[in-house]
Scaffold this motif. Sequence first.
Motif, PDB file in Angstrom:
ATOM      1  N   LEU A 142     119.739  51.791  67.959  1.00 26.16           N
ATOM      2  CA  LEU A 142     121.162  51.471  67.771  1.00 26.16           C
ATOM      3  C   LEU A 142     122.037  52.369  68.630  1.00 26.16           C
ATOM      4  CD1 LEU A 142     121.199  50.945  63.906  1.00 26.16           C
ATOM      5  CD2 LEU A 142     121.411  49.172  65.677  1.00 26.16           C
ATOM      6  N   GLU A 197     129.563  52.847  61.131  1.00 22.33           N
ATOM      7  CA  GLU A 197     130.130  51.527  61.379  1.00 22.33           C
ATOM      8  C   GLU A 197     129.114  50.429  61.092  1.00 22.33           C
ATOM      9  OE1 GLU A 197     133.045  48.970  61.767  1.00 22.33           O
ATOM     10  OE2 GLU A 197     133.268  51.135  61.730  1.00 22.33           O
ATOM     11  N   MET A 198     127.854  50.668  61.409  1.00 23.31           N
ATOM     12  CA  MET A 198     126.808  49.690  61.091  1.00 23.31           C
ATOM     13  C   MET A 198     126.732  49.482  59.575  1.00 23.31           C
ATOM     14  SD  MET A 198     124.539  47.560  62.150  1.00 23.31           S
ATOM     15  CE  MET A 198     124.651  47.986  63.873  1.00 23.31           C
ATOM     16  N   LEU A 209     124.566  51.099  71.541  1.00 27.08           N
ATOM     17  CA  LEU A 209     125.986  51.431  71.443  1.00 27.08           C
ATOM     18  C   LEU A 209     126.461  52.139  72.700  1.00 27.08           C
ATOM     19  CD1 LEU A 209     128.634  51.682  69.776  1.00 27.08           C
ATOM     20  CD2 LEU A 209     127.734  53.865  68.934  1.00 27.08           C
ATOM     21  N   LEU A 230     126.435  54.756  63.304  1.00 25.23           N
ATOM     22  CA  LEU A 230     125.652  54.433  62.104  1.00 25.23           C
ATOM     23  C   LEU A 230     126.568  54.125  60.922  1.00 25.23           C
ATOM     24  CD1 LEU A 230     122.704  56.984  62.256  1.00 25.23           C
ATOM     25  CD2 LEU A 230     122.683  54.554  62.836  1.00 25.23           C
TER      26      LEU A 230
END
Length: 135
Positions: free
Chosen positions: A38, A63-64, A42, A61
């Motif tokens: 991730l 925001e995920m 990003l 992380l």
Amino acid sequence: DNAPAEITLDHRTAIVGVGGEAGFLAAFSFSPELDETLFQRLALALGLVPEEAEDFREPGLGEMANVIAGNWIAEFSPPGTRTVLTPPVLVEGARDIPRIPHAIYRTVSIATEAGSLSIYLIGPKNKFDLQLNAA
């Protein structure tokens, strides 16, 4: 109840509070491999140079976790209800969270080629702080 006596958080975990005082906590626990995948995606999407990129790992992380929680709430909340999310809190490092009496735990684990994600729904949230320590 045949649930384990504790839950084990992975490498990095983003914790989001959902709902009011009687709501629950949603903990999104990322494996090291998924965290790295991730992060790399990003950094590439934002066009970041390596010196800048690390500053975006934790917010990425978080925001995920917000995206997953927000989509889950939109899908499963009754029409016309309003649900509040707290800003995500990131917990570093694997650790065990002991089960406490009168708390409810639900777990969903997802394994992908990029790594794994475990989602823990824990409530009511007034029994824990945002690092999942018993209140």
